[in-house]
Design a protein around this motif. Structure first.
Motif, PDB file in Angstrom:
ATOM      1  N   ALA A 122       0.897  -1.243   0.230  1.00 16.04           N
ATOM      2  CA  ALA A 122       0.264  -0.024   0.243  1.00 16.04           C
ATOM      3  C   ALA A 122       0.668   1.009  -0.007  1.00 16.04           C
ATOM      4  CB  ALA A 122      -0.862  -0.225   1.470  1.00 16.04           C
ATOM      5  N   ILE A 123       0.295   1.961  -0.250  1.00 17.19           N
ATOM      6  CA  ILE A 123       1.216   3.766  -0.425  1.00 17.19           C
ATOM      7  C   ILE A 123       0.258   4.667   0.683  1.00 17.19           C
ATOM      8  CG2 ILE A 123       1.510   5.545  -1.906  1.00 17.19           C
ATOM      9  CD1 ILE A 123       2.764   3.056  -2.470  1.00 17.19           C
ATOM     10  N   VAL A 124       1.419   5.353   1.642  1.00 21.31           N
ATOM     11  CA  VAL A 124       0.664   6.274   2.932  1.00 21.31           C
ATOM     12  C   VAL A 124      -0.134   7.426   2.111  1.00 21.31           C
ATOM     13  CG1 VAL A 124       1.276   6.649   4.783  1.00 21.31           C
ATOM     14  CG2 VAL A 124       2.233   4.932   4.088  1.00 21.31           C
ATOM     15  N   THR A 125      -0.934   7.104   2.487  1.00 24.05           N
ATOM     16  CA  THR A 125      -1.575   8.553   1.938  1.00 24.05           C
ATOM     17  C   THR A 125      -1.944  10.272   2.862  1.00 24.05           C
ATOM     18  OG1 THR A 125      -3.478   7.872   1.861  1.00 24.05           O
ATOM     19  CG2 THR A 125      -2.961   7.579  -0.353  1.00 24.05           C
ATOM     20  N   HIS A 126      -1.327   9.521   3.677  1.00 26.67           N
ATOM     21  CA  HIS A 126      -1.839  10.449   5.049  1.00 26.67           C
ATOM     22  C   HIS A 126      -0.925   9.718   5.945  1.00 26.67           C
ATOM     23  CE1 HIS A 126      -5.763  11.792   3.029  1.00 26.67           C
ATOM     24  NE2 HIS A 126      -5.390  12.773   3.618  1.00 26.67           N
ATOM     25  N   GLU A 127       0.691  11.059   6.076  1.00 28.67           N
ATOM     26  CA  GLU A 127       1.380  10.079   7.631  1.00 28.67           C
ATOM     27  C   GLU A 127       0.728   9.136   8.374  1.00 28.67           C
ATOM     28  OE1 GLU A 127       2.636  13.842  10.156  1.00 28.67           O
ATOM     29  OE2 GLU A 127       3.964  13.487   8.510  1.00 28.67           O
ATOM     30  N   ILE A 128       1.531   8.216   9.032  1.00 32.05           N
ATOM     31  CA  ILE A 128       0.981   7.637   9.851  1.00 32.05           C
ATOM     32  C   ILE A 128       1.856   7.777  10.889  1.00 32.05           C
ATOM     33  CG2 ILE A 128       0.629   4.967  10.720  1.00 32.05           C
ATOM     34  CD1 ILE A 128       0.641   4.033   7.820  1.00 32.05           C
ATOM     35  N   LYS A 129       1.656   8.055  12.136  1.00 35.52           N
ATOM     36  CA  LYS A 129       1.638   8.712  13.757  1.00 35.52           C
ATOM     37  C   LYS A 129       2.098   7.568  14.518  1.00 35.52           C
ATOM     38  CE  LYS A 129       1.645  13.746  13.008  1.00 35.52           C
ATOM     39  NZ  LYS A 129       1.607  14.825  13.367  1.00 35.52           N
ATOM     40  N   PRO A 130       3.339   7.207  15.572  1.00 38.57           N
ATOM     41  CA  PRO A 130       3.150   6.277  16.049  1.00 38.57           C
ATOM     42  C   PRO A 130       2.449   6.581  17.284  1.00 38.57           C
ATOM     43  CG  PRO A 130       5.532   7.325  15.861  1.00 38.57           C
ATOM     44  CD  PRO A 130       4.648   8.418  15.300  1.00 38.57           C
ATOM     45  N   GLY A 182       4.253  -0.797  16.485  1.00 35.04           N
ATOM     46  CA  GLY A 182       5.529  -1.340  16.947  1.00 35.04           C
ATOM     47  C   GLY A 182       6.460  -0.376  16.150  1.00 35.04           C
ATOM     48  N   VAL A 183       5.963   0.799  15.122  1.00 31.07           N
ATOM     49  CA  VAL A 183       6.717   1.522  14.659  1.00 31.07           C
ATOM     50  C   VAL A 183       7.133   2.749  15.536  1.00 31.07           C
ATOM     51  CG1 VAL A 183       6.499   3.009  12.748  1.00 31.07           C
ATOM     52  CG2 VAL A 183       6.393   0.794  12.497  1.00 31.07           C
ATOM     53  N   GLU A 184       8.298   3.182  15.839  1.00 34.26           N
ATOM     54  CA  GLU A 184       8.825   4.212  16.844  1.00 34.26           C
ATOM     55  C   GLU A 184       9.006   5.808  15.949  1.00 34.26           C
ATOM     56  OE1 GLU A 184       9.577   3.876  19.659  1.00 34.26           O
ATOM     57  OE2 GLU A 184       9.186   1.330  19.629  1.00 34.26           O
ATOM     58  N   ASP A 185       8.887   5.321  14.386  1.00 35.15           N
ATOM     59  CA  ASP A 185       8.857   7.031  13.852  1.00 35.15           C
ATOM     60  C   ASP A 185       7.305   6.872  12.799  1.00 35.15           C
ATOM     61  OD1 ASP A 185      11.663   7.062  14.429  1.00 35.15           O
ATOM     62  OD2 ASP A 185      12.784   5.546  13.015  1.00 35.15           O
ATOM     63  N   THR A 186       7.936   8.144  11.711  1.00 37.14           N
ATOM     64  CA  THR A 186       6.245   8.535  11.424  1.00 37.14           C
ATOM     65  C   THR A 186       6.350   8.350  10.041  1.00 37.14           C
ATOM     66  OG1 THR A 186       6.245  10.055  13.233  1.00 37.14           O
ATOM     67  CG2 THR A 186       5.022  10.064  10.160  1.00 37.14           C
ATOM     68  N   ILE A 187       5.322   7.383   9.780  1.00 40.63           N
ATOM     69  CA  ILE A 187       5.910   7.035   8.567  1.00 40.63           C
ATOM     70  C   ILE A 187       4.737   7.081   7.013  1.00 40.63           C
ATOM     71  CG2 ILE A 187       5.047   4.704   6.201  1.00 40.63           C
ATOM     72  CD1 ILE A 187       5.526   3.280   9.082  1.00 40.63           C
ATOM     73  N   ASP A 188       5.899   8.461   6.194  1.00 42.84           N
ATOM     74  CA  ASP A 188       5.668   9.936   5.813  1.00 42.84           C
ATOM     75  C   ASP A 188       4.738   8.921   4.246  1.00 42.84           C
ATOM     76  OD1 ASP A 188       7.710  11.667   7.217  1.00 42.84           O
ATOM     77  OD2 ASP A 188       9.476  10.508   6.309  1.00 42.84           O
ATOM     78  N   ARG A 189       4.400  10.013   4.156  1.00 35.98           N
ATOM     79  CA  ARG A 189       2.983  10.576   3.206  1.00 35.98           C
ATOM     80  C   ARG A 189       3.388   9.721   1.758  1.00 35.98           C
ATOM     81  NH1 ARG A 189       0.314  14.856  -0.598  1.00 35.98           N
ATOM     82  NH2 ARG A 189      -0.926  13.488  -1.634  1.00 35.98           N
ATOM     83  N   GLY A 190       3.462   8.890   0.526  1.00 38.97           N
ATOM     84  CA  GLY A 190       3.737   8.607  -0.379  1.00 38.97           C
ATOM     85  C   GLY A 190       4.954   7.405  -0.355  1.00 38.97           C
ATOM     86  N   SER A 191       5.246   6.731   1.499  1.00 38.87           N
ATOM     87  CA  SER A 191       5.622   5.260   1.642  1.00 38.87           C
ATOM     88  C   SER A 191       5.390   4.752   1.227  1.00 38.87           C
ATOM     89  CB  SER A 191       6.557   5.429   2.804  1.00 38.87           C
ATOM     90  OG  SER A 191       7.304   6.469   3.472  1.00 38.87           O
ATOM     91  N   GLU A 192       5.971   3.471   0.837  1.00 39.60           N
ATOM     92  CA  GLU A 192       5.156   1.627   0.829  1.00 39.60           C
ATOM     93  C   GLU A 192       5.406   1.002   1.943  1.00 39.60           C
ATOM     94  OE1 GLU A 192       6.732  -1.227  -1.914  1.00 39.60           O
ATOM     95  OE2 GLU A 192       5.690  -0.179  -3.122  1.00 39.60           O
ATOM     96  N   VAL A 193       3.786   0.610   2.369  1.00 40.25           N
ATOM     97  CA  VAL A 193       3.802  -0.563   3.786  1.00 40.25           C
ATOM     98  C   VAL A 193       3.518  -1.710   3.067  1.00 40.25           C
ATOM     99  CG1 VAL A 193       3.778   1.740   5.437  1.00 40.25           C
ATOM    100  CG2 VAL A 193       2.143   0.322   3.847  1.00 40.25           C
ATOM    101  N   VAL A 194       3.441  -2.919   4.193  1.00 45.52           N
ATOM    102  CA  VAL A 194       2.696  -4.029   4.212  1.00 45.52           C
ATOM    103  C   VAL A 194       1.799  -4.201   5.031  1.00 45.52           C
ATOM    104  CG1 VAL A 194       2.927  -6.330   3.717  1.00 45.52           C
ATOM    105  CG2 VAL A 194       5.485  -4.826   2.919  1.00 45.52           C
ATOM    106  N   VAL A 195       0.576  -4.749   4.290  1.00 45.55           N
ATOM    107  CA  VAL A 195      -0.471  -5.273   5.949  1.00 45.55           C
ATOM    108  C   VAL A 195      -0.268  -6.489   6.075  1.00 45.55           C
ATOM    109  CG1 VAL A 195      -2.889  -5.976   4.967  1.00 45.55           C
ATOM    110  CG2 VAL A 195      -1.736  -3.703   3.483  1.00 45.55           C
ATOM    111  N   THR A 196      -0.045  -6.228   7.327  1.00 44.84           N
ATOM    112  CA  THR A 196       0.463  -7.954   7.879  1.00 44.84           C
ATOM    113  C   THR A 196      -0.426  -8.148   9.129  1.00 44.84           C
ATOM    114  OG1 THR A 196       0.673  -6.364   9.953  1.00 44.84           O
ATOM    115  CG2 THR A 196       2.785  -6.582   8.383  1.00 44.84           C
TER     116      THR A 196
END
Length: 144
Positions: free
Chosen positions: A91-99, A118-132
């Motif tokens: 998936a592509i992040v469209t709105h940042e994900i904050k811890p 479990g993520v300590e850092d913000t995942i920025d818009r446009g980043s690629e993530v995997v659904v777990t």
């Protein structure tokens, strides 16, 4: 009516039933009826025809069962549906994900509410993530 014609009619009927139900027993009995039909054509008595029916049915079942079981197990696809179909997708992040908070991500044009446990850092818009995983309609994602 001649006996061999009756065996042929019964065998045909059993084959139609087999096509409709796909239970394996119809084809086994049909094979027995066909052997009984040949016994009738050879002029054997009804006792021999019934014996041929039993023997052919049992042998066909013994020979067909392993083949059919192998076919059935190989033809059962374990296709994921619903939310399970999203597991492992990118998936592509469209709105940042904050811890500790949720964001949004897009999968195949659909926007989903996501979180990154479990993520300590913000995942920025446009980043690629995997659904777990998922909880209700909120997807759990991990950074690629």
């Amino acid at each position: 009516m001649k006996t061999w014609i009756i065996w042929l009619i019964v065998a045909t009927t059993l084959l139609v039933v087999e096509v409709a139900t796909q239970t394996m027993w119809g084809i086994c009995l049909a094979a027995g009826c066909i052997l009984s039909m040949f016994a009738a054509l050879a002029g054997l008595s009804l006792e021999w025809q019934i014996a041929a029916l039993v023997v052919a049915t049992v042998l066909t079942c013994m020979l067909m069962k392993p083949v059919i079981m192998r076919f059935r197990s190989s033809s059962r696809h374990k296709t994921a549906t619903g939310m399970d179909a999203l597991l492992g997708r990118r998936a592509i992040v469209t709105h940042e994900i904050k811890p500790g908070q949720t964001g949004r991500a897009r999968i195949d044009g659909d926007s989903w509410q996501v979180r990154a446990p479990g993520v300590e850092d913000t995942i920025d818009r446009g980043s690629e993530v995997v659904v777990t995983g998922y909880d209700s309609i909120i997807l759990d994602v991990a950074k690629e």
